[in-house]
Design a protein around this motif. Sequence first.
Motif, PDB file in Angstrom:
ATOM      1  N   ILE A 273       0.879  -1.175   0.000  1.00 60.16           N
ATOM      2  CA  ILE A 273       0.000   0.000   0.000  1.00 60.16           C
ATOM      3  C   ILE A 273       0.916   1.224   0.000  1.00 60.16           C
ATOM      4  CG2 ILE A 273      -1.673   1.329   1.331  1.00 60.16           C
ATOM      5  CD1 ILE A 273      -2.831  -1.304   2.337  1.00 60.16           C
ATOM      6  N   VAL A 274       0.904   1.970  -1.086  1.00 59.42           N
ATOM      7  CA  VAL A 274       1.821   3.107  -1.239  1.00 59.42           C
ATOM      8  C   VAL A 274       1.277   4.284  -0.436  1.00 59.42           C
ATOM      9  CG1 VAL A 274       3.001   4.623  -2.861  1.00 59.42           C
ATOM     10  CG2 VAL A 274       2.442   2.276  -3.529  1.00 59.42           C
ATOM     11  N   LYS A 275       2.049   4.720   0.553  1.00 58.21           N
ATOM     12  CA  LYS A 275       1.623   5.804   1.444  1.00 58.21           C
ATOM     13  C   LYS A 275       2.231   7.133   1.019  1.00 58.21           C
ATOM     14  CE  LYS A 275       1.430   2.569   5.312  1.00 58.21           C
ATOM     15  NZ  LYS A 275       1.969   2.254   6.656  1.00 58.21           N
ATOM     16  N   GLU A 276       1.519   8.201   1.337  1.00 62.69           N
ATOM     17  CA  GLU A 276       1.987   9.539   0.995  1.00 62.69           C
ATOM     18  C   GLU A 276       3.328   9.844   1.662  1.00 62.69           C
ATOM     19  OE1 GLU A 276       0.117  14.016   0.940  1.00 62.69           O
ATOM     20  OE2 GLU A 276       0.178  12.934   2.827  1.00 62.69           O
ATOM     21  N   SER A 277       3.534   9.308   2.872  1.00 61.00           N
ATOM     22  CA  SER A 277       4.772   9.588   3.610  1.00 61.00           C
ATOM     23  C   SER A 277       6.003   9.038   2.897  1.00 61.00           C
ATOM     24  CB  SER A 277       4.696   9.002   5.023  1.00 61.00           C
ATOM     25  OG  SER A 277       4.405   7.612   4.982  1.00 61.00           O
ATOM     26  N   LEU A 278       5.791   8.167   1.889  1.00 53.88           N
ATOM     27  CA  LEU A 278       6.922   7.636   1.116  1.00 53.88           C
ATOM     28  C   LEU A 278       7.460   8.658   0.120  1.00 53.88           C
ATOM     29  CD1 LEU A 278       5.651   4.030   0.315  1.00 53.88           C
ATOM     30  CD2 LEU A 278       7.489   4.622   1.877  1.00 53.88           C
ATOM     31  N   ILE A 279       6.620   9.642  -0.244  1.00 49.65           N
ATOM     32  CA  ILE A 279       7.035  10.620  -1.241  1.00 49.65           C
ATOM     33  C   ILE A 279       8.067  11.560  -0.633  1.00 49.65           C
ATOM     34  CG2 ILE A 279       6.314  12.487  -2.767  1.00 49.65           C
ATOM     35  CD1 ILE A 279       3.611  11.261  -2.936  1.00 49.65           C
ATOM     36  N   LYS A 280       9.246  11.554  -1.214  1.00 48.19           N
ATOM     37  CA  LYS A 280      10.312  12.441  -0.748  1.00 48.19           C
ATOM     38  C   LYS A 280      10.976  13.074  -1.958  1.00 48.19           C
ATOM     39  CE  LYS A 280      11.301   9.195   3.023  1.00 48.19           C
ATOM     40  NZ  LYS A 280      12.269   8.236   3.538  1.00 48.19           N
ATOM     41  N   LYS A 281      11.677  14.153  -1.706  1.00 46.45           N
ATOM     42  CA  LYS A 281      12.474  14.741  -2.774  1.00 46.45           C
ATOM     43  C   LYS A 281      13.637  13.804  -3.074  1.00 46.45           C
ATOM     44  CE  LYS A 281      11.347  19.542  -1.734  1.00 46.45           C
ATOM     45  NZ  LYS A 281      11.866  20.861  -1.340  1.00 46.45           N
ATOM     46  N   PRO A 282      14.050  13.727  -4.350  1.00 47.95           N
ATOM     47  CA  PRO A 282      15.161  12.837  -4.699  1.00 47.95           C
ATOM     48  C   PRO A 282      16.377  13.085  -3.813  1.00 47.95           C
ATOM     49  CG  PRO A 282      14.153  13.732  -6.665  1.00 47.95           C
ATOM     50  CD  PRO A 282      13.532  14.442  -5.508  1.00 47.95           C
ATOM     51  N   VAL A 283      16.893  11.986  -3.253  1.00 44.00           N
ATOM     52  CA  VAL A 283      18.057  12.112  -2.368  1.00 44.00           C
ATOM     53  C   VAL A 283      19.297  11.440  -2.952  1.00 44.00           C
ATOM     54  CG1 VAL A 283      16.694  12.300  -0.268  1.00 44.00           C
ATOM     55  CG2 VAL A 283      17.293  10.045  -1.108  1.00 44.00           C
TER      56      VAL A 283
END
Length: 505
Positions: A273-283
């Motif tokens: 289940i893909v959660k919004e908290s997984l979205i990050k700026k490219p690191v």
Amino acid sequence: MLKVLFIDDEPIIREGLCSIIDWKEHGYRIIGTAKNGKEGLQYIQKLKPDVVFVDIKMPGLSGIEMVAQAKQMGSSARFVVLSGYSDFTYAQELIRLGIESYLLKPVDEEELIPLIVNLKMKCLIDRKIDTQLGQYEKIKEYQEWKDILHGNMERVEQTLRISYENEPIIMASFDSLLFDDWEIVQYKIDQSDFIETKIITLENQMCILFITDNIDAALTSLKVMKKTITNHVGVEIKAQFIDRTITLNKLPFGFEQLQLLQNYSYCFDDKTIVKESLIKKPVNKYILSEKLASMICRTLEFEDYHQLDLYFTEIQTYYQTNMLKKEKIRADWLDFIKLIISKLKKNHPEISLPANETLVEMIYQSVSLEALLKMTKQELLKLSSTVNGFVCTSGNTIERITQYVEQYHYKDLSLKVIAELFKYNRSYIGKKFKQSTGDYFHVYLDKVRLEKAKELLKIPDMKVYQVSEKVGYSNNDYFYKKFKKYTGVSPKEYQKQQLNKELTV
């Protein structure tokens, strides 16, 4: 069947009403009897009868008072009043309350049957109207939620706004590209015991709105929904989840986030289940470099399938960490695979390569990153069976050996090991290597290792002993001496110098 309730303080009257006719034959089901007005109100509230027969005069709460209170409570039942005598004053009061009929005791069967037939017709008409109104209200509310998600708040009536403007909402969604029968799925979900939920199908998504501030409860409900859908369609379905609460006026932004997550779902398997908290700026920096392509080629040439798995795991982690979109992944991957194949072809002109159309089809038919990497690896392993990096010609032997050292400098290498791998006489290959590179093999190996160490020491958190192990020196003191002799400074001093340069820049 219609539900009928009898309320009278005389047991003989209650029993008589139950047995005077076959109620089932006339489409009624007796749901209970009550001995006074107070008990009757409780039954009406709990059992929700369609028709109520009530005595006009009972101890405590009279029949008229009970009917008035039932109406105030919102009961939609049709009432028939029973009385031992006729009274015009009572009749006027009953008409005002909207009573259906007024029967004198003892109740006569011939008078009762036409009455209940007429009541049945009225109740069924009421049900049909209620159903139609309910369906209309449901469709109307459904469209209003759609308008909210699309940002058209001006189309939404004040009633819905007032009802939900202060309610916390948690959003989720399912992909809907695999099948069309969302109505069946929605029905199954509606029948389940979830927290208050709104389900809206939009474009290629089913949007779920949980009216709660309990994130764990919403996620649990989503998992149950996902299982329900999976069992129905026979395959795993992708799900997205915004793991925070949202207010009514922020739902359009939340819907955009769900669409974004749907695009990112390509990076994860269907069970995730893909959660919004997984979205990050490219690191992480871009890793699909020519250098990585060369290293993958060498793993294929030298049959190092364990290292190949590690590279593919690194690539998968890169994509998942940076949350790149499906279109970007596919385009990048097509270019990268072409680069690997062109390098293999350059080193092994005799191999037969897959057509460009085959590669494009393979990449664009993959439903997830995991499937894409798996299919690519299978294709590359097919190619590896036709190449052998240890087989050399007189013109490329040393180039092959230096490629191997570049790739596997961290292994326990020596001239003896190299001679055995490439099937040459150790003395012969040692002389040939010195002539071609200008260095003895052990000197060349040290140079490669120490240059790799210099790269690793530029990483601030990297410990000296870790660098020593990564480049192939099992003895830390030996590495220290070698490094200082090669660079003029100790590994720690070199690391400090590099850090100062970074700070200056």
